[in-house]
Design a protein around this motif. Structure first.
Motif, PDB file in Angstrom:
ATOM      1  N   LYS A 441      25.056  16.813 -12.220  1.00 42.50           N
ATOM      2  CA  LYS A 441      25.739  16.175 -11.097  1.00 42.50           C
ATOM      3  C   LYS A 441      27.182  16.631 -11.044  1.00 42.50           C
ATOM      4  N   LEU A 445      30.913  13.350  -6.063  1.00 41.13           N
ATOM      5  CA  LEU A 445      30.032  13.632  -4.924  1.00 41.13           C
ATOM      6  C   LEU A 445      28.807  12.729  -5.001  1.00 41.13           C
ATOM      7  N   SER A 446      28.382  12.226  -3.869  1.00 44.00           N
ATOM      8  CA  SER A 446      27.220  11.324  -3.841  1.00 44.00           C
ATOM      9  C   SER A 446      25.908  12.079  -3.657  1.00 44.00           C
ATOM     10  N   ASN A 447      25.977  13.267  -3.049  1.00 41.03           N
ATOM     11  CA  ASN A 447      24.758  14.045  -2.784  1.00 41.03           C
ATOM     12  C   ASN A 447      24.202  14.672  -4.052  1.00 41.03           C
ATOM     13  N   LYS A 448      22.863  14.819  -4.072  1.00 43.89           N
ATOM     14  CA  LYS A 448      22.244  15.521  -5.189  1.00 43.89           C
ATOM     15  C   LYS A 448      22.600  17.006  -5.132  1.00 43.89           C
ATOM     16  N   ILE A 449      22.654  17.619  -6.307  1.00 48.58           N
ATOM     17  CA  ILE A 449      23.083  19.010  -6.416  1.00 48.58           C
ATOM     18  C   ILE A 449      21.865  19.904  -6.660  1.00 48.58           C
ATOM     19  N   GLN A 450      21.782  21.004  -5.912  1.00 47.64           N
ATOM     20  CA  GLN A 450      20.753  22.005  -6.167  1.00 47.64           C
ATOM     21  C   GLN A 450      21.219  22.889  -7.322  1.00 47.64           C
ATOM     22  N   PRO A 463      27.239  20.969  -1.747  1.00 50.49           N
ATOM     23  CA  PRO A 463      27.126  20.595  -0.330  1.00 50.49           C
ATOM     24  C   PRO A 463      28.496  20.606   0.353  1.00 50.49           C
ATOM     25  N   GLU A 464      28.488  20.431   1.672  1.00 55.71           N
ATOM     26  CA  GLU A 464      29.740  20.382   2.437  1.00 55.71           C
ATOM     27  C   GLU A 464      30.670  19.283   1.931  1.00 55.71           C
ATOM     28  N   GLU A 465      30.084  18.280   1.345  1.00 53.88           N
ATOM     29  CA  GLU A 465      30.853  17.154   0.803  1.00 53.88           C
ATOM     30  C   GLU A 465      31.897  17.624  -0.222  1.00 53.88           C
ATOM     31  N   ARG A 466      31.695  18.854  -0.734  1.00 55.40           N
ATOM     32  CA  ARG A 466      32.613  19.383  -1.752  1.00 55.40           C
ATOM     33  C   ARG A 466      34.050  19.484  -1.257  1.00 55.40           C
TER      34      ARG A 466
END
Length: 479
Positions: A441, A445-450, A463-466
């Protein structure tokens, strides 16, 4: 004791900024691990803290000059005197000592400092109870050259004993407490004897020729340290500066400033240290640059090791350019402060950041701005900072590593010193050998990471959230 190889790494692994090269203290190469179980445990706990507050404060803040050093008759860049403060050396000293009669920091409010620094993640404080000039910022009974003297206007303030107020306030807020104390005292007639002019930073007479006078100085030093460790509550660290006050046989001729020591200046650190440990069981003692029993951790100044060090250490580095208050000082950016913290903890050390209060008793407004910005970063990333240890590969390009003490979590910090930080869309980095993460993780950031693993390398897609990440990207890998 360090191995020959470790000594070589230890002594050669520092970068010193040219501005402070002459002031920087060389670290010791003869570290002795403490044997007292309470000290060992205290050191372990201290190494969990990572980020501390250093404060140089005294009457000198009124002139906005370097702390104490302008009194020293050495011709160095940091000892220069301004002619408006005295045309001759003697006039300068007289005017410097008169600063006691105008020192009145009425805006002094240690709770304001504790609130701001605690939010920024600082977990211990080291305060200058007395610097080389001999002015005591505590209520010593050994001298009237002190903040609580009737000659000092601030003595009428209910918070006049600023050391007591600082220690009590920060201790209440969960900080470990460190007392800085200068072993040399340039105000004491038993150190710089008025019979002779001072020649340099060292004692200005031969203690072997005048043993009674030196014995008086030893008693004076012992008594002041006894006061500090007896009368000011729980103290976790005794941080002793002025490494030229040392047994003559400990001088390292390879170190330039130590070659200026021409006489014996042994103040009996065994007696001092045992007294301090009796008053404060388990106290960490830092007899700076004097390797051996009483240098429990080492303290590179304005310096960051290039490599991991195998012993406990702490870099003391200023937020501005100066340890003491200077008007319009050049304060480091929050990004620079975070980068410094990351480098230090990745190499196994602690970061003691100096903030200097001004003559009014408060920090500059910009300091609070910096602390607020650091607080926001800490809110997201503190789990990768505190109670961690260094982790191989330690440093690889723009990536720096720490790990949890159980080894189950590895933290990877990505920074970029060349530009204002922007988190990239893809990051590829090495991980420790035989470390197999089950989850990855990005803190904040709240989104899951690939992510995918190939050998001992990890690739992650952000993600764009970065775009909301400031100063660094911190990846946490858990196995």
């Amino acid at each position: 004791m360090l191995s020959k190889k470790a000594k070589t790494i230890f002594l050669s692994s520092f970068f010193l900024s040219s501005t402070f090269f002459s002031q920087a203290h060389n670290v010791s190469d003869g570290y002795q691990k403490p044997t007292d179980p309470l000290v060992i445990q205290n050191l372990e706990n201290w190494q969990d803290l990572k980020f501390g507050l250093f404060m140089h404060w005294g009457t000198y803040s009124q002139w906005g000059i370097v702390e104490s050093w302008s009194l020293c008759p050495e011709d160095e860049s940091w000892t220069q005197r301004k002619p408006e403060h005295g045309k001759s050396y003697n006039e300068y000293v007289k005017n410097y000592e008169k600063l006691q009669t105008t020192f009145n920091p009425t805006q002094f409010n240690p709770q304001k400092w504790a609130n701001a620094t605690k939010k920024a993640g600082m977990k211990y404080v080291v305060f200058t109870t007395k610097h080389h000039d001999g002015f005591a910022m505590f209520d010593t009974q050994q001298s009237d050259y002190k903040i609580t003297s009737s000659r000092t206007p601030f003595s009428n303030n209910p918070k006049a004993d600023v050391t007591k107020e600082i220690f009590n306030t920060f201790r209440k807020d969960g900080f470990k407490i460190g007392a800085y104390f200068s072993k040399p005292d340039w105000h004491s007639d038993d150190y710089w004897w008025s019979y002779f002019p001072p020649k340099d930073r060292n004692v200005n007479y031969d203690p072997k020729k005048y043993p009674e006078r030196w014995e008086n100085f030893k008693k004076f030093t012992f008594n002041q340290l006894n006061e500090i460790t007896s009368n000011y509550g729980k103290i976790d660290i005794l941080w002793l500066d002025g490494g030229w006050v040392r047994p003559f046989n400990t001088i390292d001729p390879k170190v330039e400033w130590q070659r200026t020591i021409k006489v014996e200046q042994d103040i009996d650190m065994n007696k001092v240290g045992m007294m301090a440990r009796k008053n404060q069981p388990g106290i960490i003692i830092v007899d700076r640059t004097v390797s051996g029993r009483w240098e429990n951790y080492v303290t590179p100044e304005q310096a960051i090791p290039e490599h991991i060090l195998p012993i406990p250490w702490e870099s003391c580095i200023t937020m501005g350019d100066s340890f003491s208050y200077v008007p319009n000082d050049n304060y480091k950016s929050s990004q620079k402060i975070i980068e410094t913290l990351v480098k230090i903890i990745a190499r196994g050390g602690n970061y003691l950041m100096n903030i200097a209060p001004g003559p009014n008793g408060d920090y500059d407004a910009i300091v609070y701005e910096r602390l607020k910005e650091i607080s926001a970063w800490m809110d997201n990333n503190q789990s990768a900072v505190f109670a961690t240890r260094a982790a191989a590969p330690y440093h690889d390009g723009n990536f720096y590593y720490t790990q949890s003490k159980d080894g189950k979590t590895v933290n990877v910090f990505h920074i970029d010193e060349k530009i204002k930080y922007q988190s990239p869309s893809t990051l590829i980095f090495s991980i420790p050998e035989n470390f197999n993460p089950k989850s990855v993780k990005v803190l904040g950031l709240s989104n899951k990471i690939q992510w995918k693993k190939s050998g001992n390398r990890i690739e992650i897609q952000l993600p764009e959230e970065r775009t909301k990440l400031k100063y660094s990207t911190v990846i946490q890998l858990i196995q």
